[in-house]
Motif scaffolding. Structure first.
Motif, short mmCIF file in Angstrom:
data_model
loop_
_atom_site.label_atom_id
_atom_site.label_comp_id
_atom_site.label_asym_id
_atom_site.label_seq_id
_atom_site.Cartn_x
_atom_site.Cartn_y
_atom_site.Cartn_z
N LEU A 301 57.67 13.56 36.62
CA LEU A 301 58.76 12.59 36.04
C LEU A 301 57.96 12.09 35.19
O LEU A 301 56.74 11.35 35.48
N VAL A 302 58.23 12.10 34.12
CA VAL A 302 57.67 11.73 32.71
C VAL A 302 58.57 10.63 31.98
O VAL A 302 59.62 10.76 31.60
N THR A 303 58.00 9.51 31.81
CA THR A 303 58.71 8.45 31.07
C THR A 303 58.37 8.56 29.53
O THR A 303 57.29 8.35 28.95
N PRO A 304 59.50 8.77 28.66
CA PRO A 304 59.14 8.82 27.25
C PRO A 304 58.63 7.53 26.69
O PRO A 304 59.14 6.26 27.25
N GLY A 305 57.64 7.78 25.66
CA GLY A 305 57.04 6.32 25.11
C GLY A 305 56.53 6.42 23.92
O GLY A 305 56.87 7.41 23.18
N ALA A 306 55.36 5.68 23.71
CA ALA A 306 54.95 5.45 22.36
C ALA A 306 53.99 6.96 22.02
O ALA A 306 53.64 7.65 22.90
N GLY A 307 54.12 7.18 20.64
CA GLY A 307 53.15 8.23 20.03
C GLY A 307 53.92 9.74 20.44
O GLY A 307 55.11 9.85 20.37
N ASP A 308 52.83 10.35 21.38
CA ASP A 308 53.50 11.84 21.61
C ASP A 308 54.24 11.93 22.73
O ASP A 308 54.77 12.95 23.25
N ARG A 309 54.28 10.57 23.59
CA ARG A 309 54.85 10.76 24.85
C ARG A 309 56.43 11.06 24.69
O ARG A 309 56.87 11.76 25.89
N ALA A 310 57.07 10.99 23.69
CA ALA A 310 58.59 11.02 23.89
C ALA A 310 58.60 12.56 23.40
O ALA A 310 59.29 13.25 24.32
N VAL A 311 57.95 13.13 22.71
CA VAL A 311 57.93 14.54 22.65
C VAL A 311 57.39 15.45 23.92
O VAL A 311 58.08 16.48 24.34
N ASN A 312 56.53 15.05 24.48
CA ASN A 312 55.58 15.69 25.60
C ASN A 312 56.88 15.59 27.01
O ASN A 312 56.86 16.44 27.62
N ALA A 313 57.65 14.27 26.83
CA ALA A 313 58.65 14.33 28.02
C ALA A 313 59.85 15.49 27.78
O ALA A 313 60.38 15.98 28.58
N GLU A 314 60.28 15.50 26.35
CA GLU A 314 61.09 16.38 26.21
C GLU A 314 60.72 18.00 26.38
O GLU A 314 61.67 18.64 27.03
N LEU A 315 59.61 17.95 26.11
CA LEU A 315 59.10 19.68 26.71
C LEU A 315 59.11 19.88 27.90
O LEU A 315 59.36 20.79 28.70
N GLY A 320 61.99 22.72 32.36
CA GLY A 320 62.45 22.56 33.72
C GLY A 320 61.30 22.42 34.58
O GLY A 320 61.71 22.56 35.96
N VAL A 321 60.23 21.64 34.34
CA VAL A 321 59.22 21.35 35.31
C VAL A 321 58.98 20.14 35.70
O VAL A 321 58.40 19.69 36.43
N GLY A 322 60.20 19.26 35.11
CA GLY A 322 60.18 17.93 35.64
C GLY A 322 61.40 17.24 34.85
O GLY A 322 62.28 18.08 34.33
N LEU A 323 61.28 16.04 34.99
CA LEU A 323 62.43 14.87 34.42
C LEU A 323 62.01 14.12 33.52
O LEU A 323 60.57 13.63 33.41
N ALA A 324 62.77 13.78 32.54
CA ALA A 324 62.26 12.87 31.33
C ALA A 324 63.35 11.60 31.40
O ALA A 324 64.34 11.80 31.10
N ILE A 325 62.85 10.69 32.22
CA ILE A 325 63.64 9.44 32.56
C ILE A 325 62.74 8.06 31.84
O ILE A 325 61.78 7.92 32.30
N PRO A 326 63.56 7.33 31.09
CA PRO A 326 62.93 5.95 30.63
C PRO A 326 62.78 5.16 32.00
O PRO A 326 63.18 5.08 33.04
N THR A 327 61.56 4.43 31.64
CA THR A 327 61.02 3.52 33.13
C THR A 327 62.08 2.72 33.68
O THR A 327 62.25 2.74 35.03
N GLU A 328 62.84 2.12 32.91
CA GLU A 328 63.94 1.14 33.51
C GLU A 328 65.00 1.68 34.05
O GLU A 328 65.99 1.34 34.76
N GLN A 329 65.15 3.14 33.84
CA GLN A 329 66.43 4.07 34.52
C GLN A 329 65.95 4.70 35.45
O GLN A 329 67.05 5.58 36.08
N ILE A 330 64.89 4.93 36.13
CA ILE A 330 64.23 5.39 37.47
C ILE A 330 65.02 5.16 38.34
O ILE A 330 65.01 3.83 38.70
N THR A 331 65.75 5.94 39.23
CA THR A 331 66.39 5.55 40.27
C THR A 331 65.86 6.25 41.64
O THR A 331 65.20 7.25 41.57
N PRO A 332 66.61 5.75 43.08
CA PRO A 332 66.08 6.58 44.00
C PRO A 332 66.62 8.04 43.72
O PRO A 332 65.81 8.91 44.52
#
Length: 373
Positions: A301-315, A320-332
């Motif tokens: 689970l990757v949290t999109p963020g600054a720099g290349d992190r948003a693009v990395n999360a999308e990839l 299909g190897v993981g989830l891209a979810i903003p930190t404050e939206q992570i749920t059980p």
């Protein structure tokens, strides 16, 4: 052959160069790694000859100074809104400018036959053109290597002229570690990503699967004094779940508070040793952590963020190897899917097989030696 490796002074930029540097050394070639103070320990842990070409250089003050000088770009990059790596060129060219004198001096003294640099350490090109030798770029990111090199090198023109150089050379070769199924086909040679564990042994129990699914949560190796909401959010979401949460290097804001019974904290963890025994990982989206998880075949689970992190999360999500979810939206529910979705597990194993099938660094020794002849 004498190979000069050049890396920005950050752990995540030094480590991706080490497997190739070690392969060259083990094949009988002479290798020196040039970096700055914050990268020295990572390089020396491999037993390589590591030189400090910028004594006293501190990364964060340089980055903060550039952010203040370019506030609009900095805000867009911090929000993950830059789809092209323009501000990263601003940041890393500023680092390179401070390393330039030391790199050029070392090149003149040591006289390498080839220069190998990570994509954002374009200062390596100064050494290559100064000595008239080939330049090889190792891309440890998911961006196009030549684009990263170009946006950084473009801002080093003044530094090049100060050293009597008219231009910086194009790379003679590019080595890419990103699996093609994530980033598509690119120019250059593929090179297998080999995770570097660094110093220190892993706790023995974390190298074996536990009674419950284990999720390892990590944050960036770049120092940040602000509270880390990623870890505290995962702790909140995992409360009462039948999972084991391991917080690697939690900041003081997390570790000082009470933690649920299913959460433990550790110091630095060698991820190559513990990821294969884990069910999944949650992290900030750095390329090195993503590739280490991919090589281990575990969902992330990757949290999109600054720099290349948003693009990395999308990839990661697109493959299909993981989830891209903003930190404050992570749920059980997200954590349950992360450890229980068969599709995520299978896709992660498929990419691990893809990485294992890429040429090992040792297989690239002879092509590089031929390039230097």
């Amino acid at each position: 052959m004498r190979a000069l490796f050049v890396a920005s002074p950050m752990v995540g930029h030094v480590q991706p160069l080490l497997p190739l540097a070690i392969a060259l050394r083990d094949a009988g070639h002479d290798v020196v790694l040039a970096t700055g103070p914050e990268g020295l320990a990572a390089g020396r842990s491999s037993g390589l000859d590591v030189r400090d070409v910028a004594p006293g250089l501190r990364v964060m003050p340089v980055f903060m100074g550039q952010a203040l000088a370019h506030p609009l770009q900095a805000r867009r990059a911090a929000a993950g809104e830059e789809r092209e790596p323009s501000f990263v060129g601003v940041l890393f060219s500023a680092l390179g400018a401070r390393m330039a004198d030391g790199v050029v001096r070392l090149a003149d003294e040591w006289r390498p036959d080839i220069v190998v640099q990570e994509a954002l350490a374009a200062v390596g090109a100064l050494a290559a053109v100064r000595r008239g030798v080939p330049l090889v770029v190792v891309n440890m990111t998911f961006f196009d290597a030549e684009r990263l090199f170009a946006v950084t090198a473009a801002r080093l023109g003044g530094v090049a002229r100060r050293h009597g150089l008219v231009h910086l050379p194009e790379p003679a070769e590019v080595l890419g570690t990103a699996p093609p199924s994530l980033v598509g086909s690119r120019r250059g040679r593929p090179m297998r990503f080999v995770p570097v564990p660094g110093d220190g042994a892993a706790p023995a129990d974390l190298t074996r699967p536990g009674a419950r699914p284990r999720i390892i949560v990590s944050r960036s190796t770049v120092a940040d004094p602000r509270p880390d909401r990623l870890m505290s959010r995962v702790v909140e979401a995992a409360a009462g779940m039948d999972v084991e949460i391991v917080l690697a290097r939690p900041d003081k804001h997390v570790s000082r508070g009470p933690l649920p019974a299913n959460v433990r904290t550790t110091e630095w963890l060698p991820f190559p040793a513990v990821f294969p025994a884990a069910a999944a990982t949650v992290h900030h989206g750095g390329a090195g952590t993503i590739l280490t998880a991919l090589a281990a075949g575990i969902p992330q689970l990757v949290t999109p963020g600054a720099g290349d992190r948003a693009v990395n999360a999308e990839l990661v999500a697109a493959r299909g190897v993981g989830l891209a979810i903003p930190t404050e939206q992570i749920t059980p529910a997200d954590l349950r899917r992360l450890v229980g979705d068969p599709a995520l597990k299978q896709a992660s194993r498929d990419v691990a097989d893809e990485i294992a099938g890429m040429p090992a660094p040792a297989e690239l020794v002879e092509p590089l030696a031929a390039l230097a002849r």
